[in-house]
Motif scaffolding. Structure first.
Motif, PDB file in Angstrom:
ATOM      1  N   ARG A  29      -0.824   5.914  -7.392  1.00  0.00           N
ATOM      2  CA  ARG A  29      -2.160   5.181  -7.629  1.00  0.00           C
ATOM      3  C   ARG A  29      -3.174   5.458  -6.218  1.00  0.00           C
ATOM      4  O   ARG A  29      -3.005   5.844  -5.176  1.00  0.00           O
ATOM      5  CB  ARG A  29      -1.853   3.699  -7.492  1.00  0.00           C
ATOM      6  N   MET A  30      -4.489   5.373  -6.843  1.00  0.00           N
ATOM      7  CA  MET A  30      -5.481   5.560  -5.921  1.00  0.00           C
ATOM      8  C   MET A  30      -5.749   3.947  -5.057  1.00  0.00           C
ATOM      9  O   MET A  30      -5.448   2.771  -5.752  1.00  0.00           O
ATOM     10  CB  MET A  30      -6.706   5.864  -6.612  1.00  0.00           C
ATOM     11  N   TYR A  55      -6.084   7.065   1.876  1.00  0.00           N
ATOM     12  CA  TYR A  55      -5.868   6.368   2.839  1.00  0.00           C
ATOM     13  C   TYR A  55      -6.938   5.022   3.190  1.00  0.00           C
ATOM     14  O   TYR A  55      -7.970   5.161   2.710  1.00  0.00           O
ATOM     15  CB  TYR A  55      -6.409   7.422   4.263  1.00  0.00           C
ATOM     16  N   PRO A  56      -6.470   4.167   3.488  1.00  0.00           N
ATOM     17  CA  PRO A  56      -7.259   2.885   3.677  1.00  0.00           C
ATOM     18  C   PRO A  56      -8.258   3.032   4.750  1.00  0.00           C
ATOM     19  O   PRO A  56      -8.395   3.855   5.613  1.00  0.00           O
ATOM     20  CB  PRO A  56      -6.377   1.681   3.868  1.00  0.00           C
ATOM     21  N   THR A  57      -9.389   2.036   4.762  1.00  0.00           N
ATOM     22  CA  THR A  57     -10.381   1.948   5.801  1.00  0.00           C
ATOM     23  C   THR A  57      -9.702   1.683   7.252  1.00  0.00           C
ATOM     24  O   THR A  57      -8.654   1.120   7.234  1.00  0.00           O
ATOM     25  CB  THR A  57     -11.389   1.038   5.410  1.00  0.00           C
ATOM     26  N   LEU A  99       0.813  -1.244  -0.088  1.00  0.00           N
ATOM     27  CA  LEU A  99       0.010   0.096   0.067  1.00  0.00           C
ATOM     28  C   LEU A  99       1.002   1.097   0.074  1.00  0.00           C
ATOM     29  O   LEU A  99       0.766   2.277  -0.591  1.00  0.00           O
ATOM     30  CB  LEU A  99      -0.807  -0.075   1.003  1.00  0.00           C
ATOM     31  N   LYS A 100       1.884   1.275   1.091  1.00  0.00           N
ATOM     32  CA  LYS A 100       2.870   2.419   0.982  1.00  0.00           C
ATOM     33  C   LYS A 100       3.243   2.662  -0.476  1.00  0.00           C
ATOM     34  O   LYS A 100       3.728   3.999  -0.856  1.00  0.00           O
ATOM     35  CB  LYS A 100       3.637   2.377   2.161  1.00  0.00           C
ATOM     36  N   THR A 101       4.017   1.690  -0.821  1.00  0.00           N
ATOM     37  CA  THR A 101       4.771   1.649  -2.288  1.00  0.00           C
ATOM     38  C   THR A 101       3.682   2.125  -3.183  1.00  0.00           C
ATOM     39  O   THR A 101       4.250   3.149  -4.162  1.00  0.00           O
ATOM     40  CB  THR A 101       5.387   0.350  -2.575  1.00  0.00           C
ATOM     41  N   GLN A 102       2.443   1.731  -3.302  1.00  0.00           N
ATOM     42  CA  GLN A 102       1.771   1.872  -4.417  1.00  0.00           C
ATOM     43  C   GLN A 102       1.248   3.382  -4.506  1.00  0.00           C
ATOM     44  O   GLN A 102       1.003   4.070  -5.435  1.00  0.00           O
ATOM     45  CB  GLN A 102       0.832   0.909  -4.656  1.00  0.00           C
TER      46      GLN A 102
END
Length: 343
Positions: free
Chosen positions: A193-194, A259-261, A185-188
């Motif tokens: 990317r969204m 930001y993720p859930t 997630l951090k890399t993408q």
């Protein structure tokens, strides 16, 4: 007539140190079993290496310090330190990395300060932080979980990877490893990317990262059992999870494509292991009721900050170690009022 009077405290403790350590180890079984299911028997090899090294180092240091080695080993604290470090490591961590981290945890993180009860930092997290800084590549080489691959490594495959650094059938070690969901997630996100694009990948499940969500649910079950038995105070895990969940919810509502859930944070990485098994260490954590809540909330906040904007994908170890430093100050300013004295 003069009667002998025993010194205080006059109430016998309900559980000894070694019994508490054993119960904590038992509570780790659901989460460890989930790791074994998802990542293979390398978890067991790590446990054997870390626990054996921890007990050996504890014995050697106690002998060097001319302490009673049998009594020191029988409290199970070294076993718990080795187990906590082992389950925090990737399941195919090279054997010498596991041994080095465990030695550092026991010798430097614990015995150098005087042993159990005197160490200001959580020994397992001291060992983990040193390994993460010293060997970042080895510490991020995780196997794909069984939820993705549908395959299961055998014990011989895990042994060859840990000891000889080779994959199954002599394949390249790097070819069989992958980044964790938090790292991916951090890399993408860094590539612009969204969230919708990222979470549509095979590594992400309905709740959080595939495989990781079951591991966190396992440690959650074990942590709730510890709470039910009264072995840990509710304030630290509550403050930890509430702060992490609140911050992640706020930023998710503000920018859902960046930001993720909250569920991804709560069931990802080492969240539940950290909240119930690491942050609640009675030696290094805050001890006052209000202080425990503040202590847990600050760790949860730091974990979110490191995950969202820091250089590491997970921040549990660093959050715990930084708040270990602050625990005495938190306790000083949150001391409860003594009955009969003004506040």
């Amino acid at each position: 007539m003069r009667f002998p009077t025993a010194p205080a405290p006059h109430l016998a403790p309900t559980a000894s140190t070694h019994r508490i350590m054993q119960w904590v180890l038992l509570a780790m079984i659901p989460g460890t079993a989930a790791q074994l299911w998802q990542f293979g028997p390398g978890v067991l090899v790590n446990l054997a290496l870390a626990v054996t090294t921890a007990l050996t180092a504890e014995y050697a240091m106690l002998r060097l310090r001319t302490r009673h080695s049998r009594a020191g080993l029988s409290d199970w604290s070294a076993t718990l330190t080795g187990a906590l470090l082992a389950v925090s490591l990737p399941p195919i961590t090279p054997w010498w990395v596991t041994v080095f981290g465990t030695l550092f945890a026991i010798v430097i993180g614990k015995q150098l300060y005087g042993g159990l009860g005197y160490n200001p930092f959580n020994p397992a997290m001291v060992g983990y932080a040193v390994l993460l800084i010293s060997f970042p590549k080895a510490m991020t080489a995780w196997l794909p979980p069984a939820d993705i691959t549908g395959t299961y490594w055998g014990l011989s495959d895990a042994w060859n990877a840990i000891v000889h650094h080779t994959g199954p059938d002599g394949s390249s070690f790097d070819a069989v490893t992958m980044a964790t969901p938090l790292d991916t997630l951090k890399t993408q996100l860094g590539l612009g990317r969204m969230m919708d694009e990222i979470q549509s990948g095979p590594l992400f499940g309905a709740l959080a990262g595939k495989g990781w969500q079951w591991v966190n649910l396992g440690y959650l079950a074990g942590g709730l059992w510890l709470l039910r038995r009264g072995l840990i105070a509710w304030q630290i895990p509550t403050g930890f999870l509430a702060a992490l969940g609140t911050w992640s919810l706020v930023f998710f509502l503000l920018e859902p494509q960046t930001y993720p859930t909250p569920l991804f944070h709560l069931l990802g990485g080492a969240t539940m292991l950290g909240a119930f098994f690491i942050a609640t260490d009675p030696v290094t954590a805050s001890t006052t009721p209000k202080g425990r809540l503040i202590y847990g909330a600050l760790i949860g906040s730091l974990v979110f900050v490191i995950r969202a904007w820091g250089g590491y994908p997970d921040g549990v170890a660093f959050g715990v170690l930084l708040l270990n430093l602050a625990a005495p100050t938190i306790d000083h300013y949150t001391r409860p009022r003594v009955y009969g004295h003004p506040g």
